[in-house]
Design an enzyme around this catalytic site. Structure first.
Site, PDB file in Angstrom:
ATOM      1  N   ASP A  63       7.006  -7.171 -66.450  1.00 10.74           N
ATOM      2  CA  ASP A  63       6.248  -6.034 -65.927  1.00 10.74           C
ATOM      3  C   ASP A  63       6.744  -4.796 -66.646  1.00 10.74           C
ATOM      4  O   ASP A  63       7.699  -4.157 -66.208  1.00 10.74           O
ATOM      5  CB  ASP A  63       6.480  -5.860 -64.422  1.00 10.74           C
ATOM      6  N   ARG A  71      10.984  -2.679 -66.896  1.00  6.19           N
ATOM      7  CA  ARG A  71      12.179  -3.533 -66.837  1.00  6.19           C
ATOM      8  C   ARG A  71      13.120  -3.241 -68.007  1.00  6.19           C
ATOM      9  O   ARG A  71      14.328  -3.328 -67.855  1.00  6.19           O
ATOM     10  CB  ARG A  71      11.778  -5.009 -66.849  1.00  6.19           C
ATOM     11  N   ARG A 139       0.285   4.490 -61.097  1.00  3.08           N
ATOM     12  CA  ARG A 139       0.145   3.302 -61.942  1.00  3.08           C
ATOM     13  C   ARG A 139      -1.323   3.034 -62.279  1.00  3.08           C
ATOM     14  O   ARG A 139      -1.613   2.237 -63.183  1.00  3.08           O
ATOM     15  CB  ARG A 139       0.726   2.076 -61.238  1.00  3.08           C
ATOM     16  N   LYS A 169      -4.683  -7.066 -63.192  1.00  2.00           N
ATOM     17  CA  LYS A 169      -4.201  -7.168 -61.820  1.00  2.00           C
ATOM     18  C   LYS A 169      -4.658  -5.941 -61.044  1.00  2.00           C
ATOM     19  O   LYS A 169      -5.025  -4.928 -61.647  1.00  2.00           O
ATOM     20  CB  LYS A 169      -2.664  -7.325 -61.786  1.00  2.00           C
ATOM     21  N   HIS A 170      -4.716  -6.027 -59.711  1.00  6.07           N
ATOM     22  CA  HIS A 170      -4.454  -7.170 -58.844  1.00  6.07           C
ATOM     23  C   HIS A 170      -5.812  -7.598 -58.290  1.00  6.07           C
ATOM     24  O   HIS A 170      -6.375  -6.904 -57.443  1.00  6.07           O
ATOM     25  CB  HIS A 170      -3.524  -6.790 -57.699  1.00  6.07           C
ATOM     26  N   HIS A 182       4.542  -5.480 -50.924  1.00  3.07           N
ATOM     27  CA  HIS A 182       5.927  -5.932 -51.056  1.00  3.07           C
ATOM     28  C   HIS A 182       6.618  -5.958 -49.688  1.00  3.07           C
ATOM     29  O   HIS A 182       7.565  -6.721 -49.482  1.00  3.07           O
ATOM     30  CB  HIS A 182       6.725  -5.001 -51.980  1.00  3.07           C
ATOM     31  N   ASP A 251       0.340 -13.235 -57.168  1.00  2.82           N
ATOM     32  CA  ASP A 251       1.408 -12.248 -57.206  1.00  2.82           C
ATOM     33  C   ASP A 251       2.679 -12.953 -56.724  1.00  2.82           C
ATOM     34  O   ASP A 251       2.657 -14.125 -56.332  1.00  2.82           O
ATOM     35  CB  ASP A 251       1.043 -11.043 -56.335  1.00  2.82           C
TER      36      ASP A 251
END
Length: 335
Positions: A63, A71, A139, A169-170, A182, A251
Site C-alpha cells: 500500500d 509503507r 486519499r 479499491k474499494h 478498520h 480487503d
C-alpha cells in the site's frame, strides 16, 4: 496455489515463515512498514519471496498511495503527495492534473520496481462524500465520479508503463461510509439509484487488472453481509453490474468490520466470490487458521491472476525518476 495473500512479520523471513509459505503456496504476499527498512534489505526480501514461491511474477503487494498511507518512507525513500493534491489541480486544469498524476504514478512505480515490488494497492476509486469518515478523506481522487475515473485511469496507466500492477479499491465504493472499517462495520443506507455515483468510476475502469472489495454493508443490495462476504454484491454488482473481470481480493481479513474467527472469515470471502483472501498481520497463528480454511484458487482465479501479472513482464522504456518528479511538481504548482 492457495487462494490467499499473506503478510510477514519483519525485515527478513523467519524459519517458520519459510516453512509455512512453502507448504501453503499462497497466491502472493503483502508488505507493510514493518517489512521496509532499507533499499538493499527490501530487495533481498522480495527476492527471497520470489524464490520461495518459485514464480518470478508472484504478486508482491504494497500500500504505497502517498500522503498518510505509505509503507516505504523517508529518509530511505522519498515522500509522495496524497491524492487530494491532484484532485485540487483537476478543478483548475483537468488535463494538467491527469498528466501530473500519471507522472507521479510512474515515479512511484519506478521506486517500487527497484525494490522488487510489482503490485500497488492503488488507485482508490472511492468517490469522496461530504460528512463521511475521514478514513478515505484526502486519499480520494475527488468527489465527482468522472474526475475520479479519469485520474484513476492515469494512475493505472502510469504504473503499468513501468510494469507495476494497480488495484482498484474499494469496490463497490467506500466513500459514503460513516465509520472506519478498520474499527467497526460501516453500513451504507443509500438507495441503488444513489449508489450509481459510487459505481461509476469502477464501471469506467472495469478492465482494471486487480480489484479489492470493501468491508461495508450496502443495504440496497444485501442488508446482512458486507460486500466482501456477499455473493449477491460480488456476483450481481461487482462482476455483472460493474463488469469487473479482474483478479478480485478481499480487503484485510484482520479488520474489525468482520466477525468470526480467521478461518471463517477467509472461507467466507472466497465462498462469496473473491478470487483470493487477503491476510495482512503476519501473525503465524492467524495464517495457519486461514490456510486451514481457504481452498486452492479456482481455474478462473488463476486465469485472472495470469492476465494481471502479464503486465509486469515488460522491458522498461527510458523513464527517468527525477524527470517524472520534476514534471509532477511543475504541474502541481499550477494549483
Amino acid at each position: 496455489m492457495q487462494a490467499a495473500i499473506y503478510g510477514l512479520e519483519g525485515f527478513d523471513l523467519k524459519a517458520d515463515e519459510r516453512d509455512f509459505f512453502r507448504d501453503a503456496d499462497p497466491a502472493g504476499f503483502i508488505l507493510f512498514r514493518r517489512n521496509c527498512e532499507s533499499q538493499g534489505q527490501l530487495l533481498r526480501l522480495t527476492d527471497d519471496l520470489r524464490g520461495i514461491a518459485g514464480r518470478d511474477d508472484v504478486p508482491i503487494l504494497i500500500d504505497q498511495e502517498g500522503g498518510r498511507v505509505a509503507r516505504m518512507r523517508p529518509p530511505e525513500w522519498p515522500a509522495f503527495p496524497a491524492a487530494e493534491k491532484f484532485a485540487l489541480l483537476y478543478r483548475a486544469a483537468p488535463s494538467s492534473a491527469i498528466e501530473a498524476v500519471r507522472a507521479n504514478a510512474r515515479a512511484l512505480a519506478l521506486m517500487l520496481r527497484a525494490a522488487g515490488v510489482n503490485v500497488n494497492a492503488l488507485p482508490l476509486l472511492d468517490v469522496r462524500q461530504e460528512g463521511a469518515t475521514d478514513i478515505i478523506g484526502d486519499r480520494a481522487l475527488g468527489s465527482e465520479p468522472m474526475q475520479v475515473a479519469a485520474l484513476g485511469r492515469a494512475v493505472l496507466d502510469g504504473m503499468a508503463s513501468v510494469g507495476v500492477v494497480g488495484i482498484v479499491k474499494h469496490i463497490p465504493g467506500h466513500g459514503r461510509a460513516l465509520v472506519d472499517s478498520h474499527q467497526e462495520l460501516p453500513v451504507v443506507t443509500a438507495t441503488a439509484d444513489e449508489m450509481e455515483t459510487d459505481l461509476e468510476p469502477f464501471e469506467r475502469l472495469s478492465a482494471a487488472p486487480m480489484g479489492m472489495t470493501a468491508h461495508v454493508v450496502y443495504t440496497a443490495w444485501d442488508s446482512e453481509r458486507p460486500a466482501s462476504l456477499s455473493a449477491t454484491v460480488i456476483k450481481d454488482i461487482i462482476r455483472e453490474r460493474i463488469g469487473f473481470d479482474g483478479w478480485l481480493m478481499s480487503d484485510d481479513l484482520g479488520m474489525e468490520a468482520l466477525r468470526g474467527d480467521f478461518a471463517s472469515r477467509a472461507a467466507g470471502v472466497v465462498e462469496a466470490g473473491c478470487d483470493v483472501a487477503l491476510h495482512c498481520s503476519g501473525k503465524m497463528d492467524e495464517m495457519i487458521a486461514v490456510a486451514s480454511a481457504v481452498p486452492a484458487m479456482t481455474p478462473e482465479g488463476e486465469n485472472r491472476l495470469s492476465r494481471a501479472m502479464a503486465g509486469t513482464r515488460i522491458d522498461l522504456d527510458r523513464i527517468d525518476f527525477a524527470e517524472e518528479i520534476a514534471k509532477r511538481d511543475q504541474l502541481l504548482a499550477l494549483a
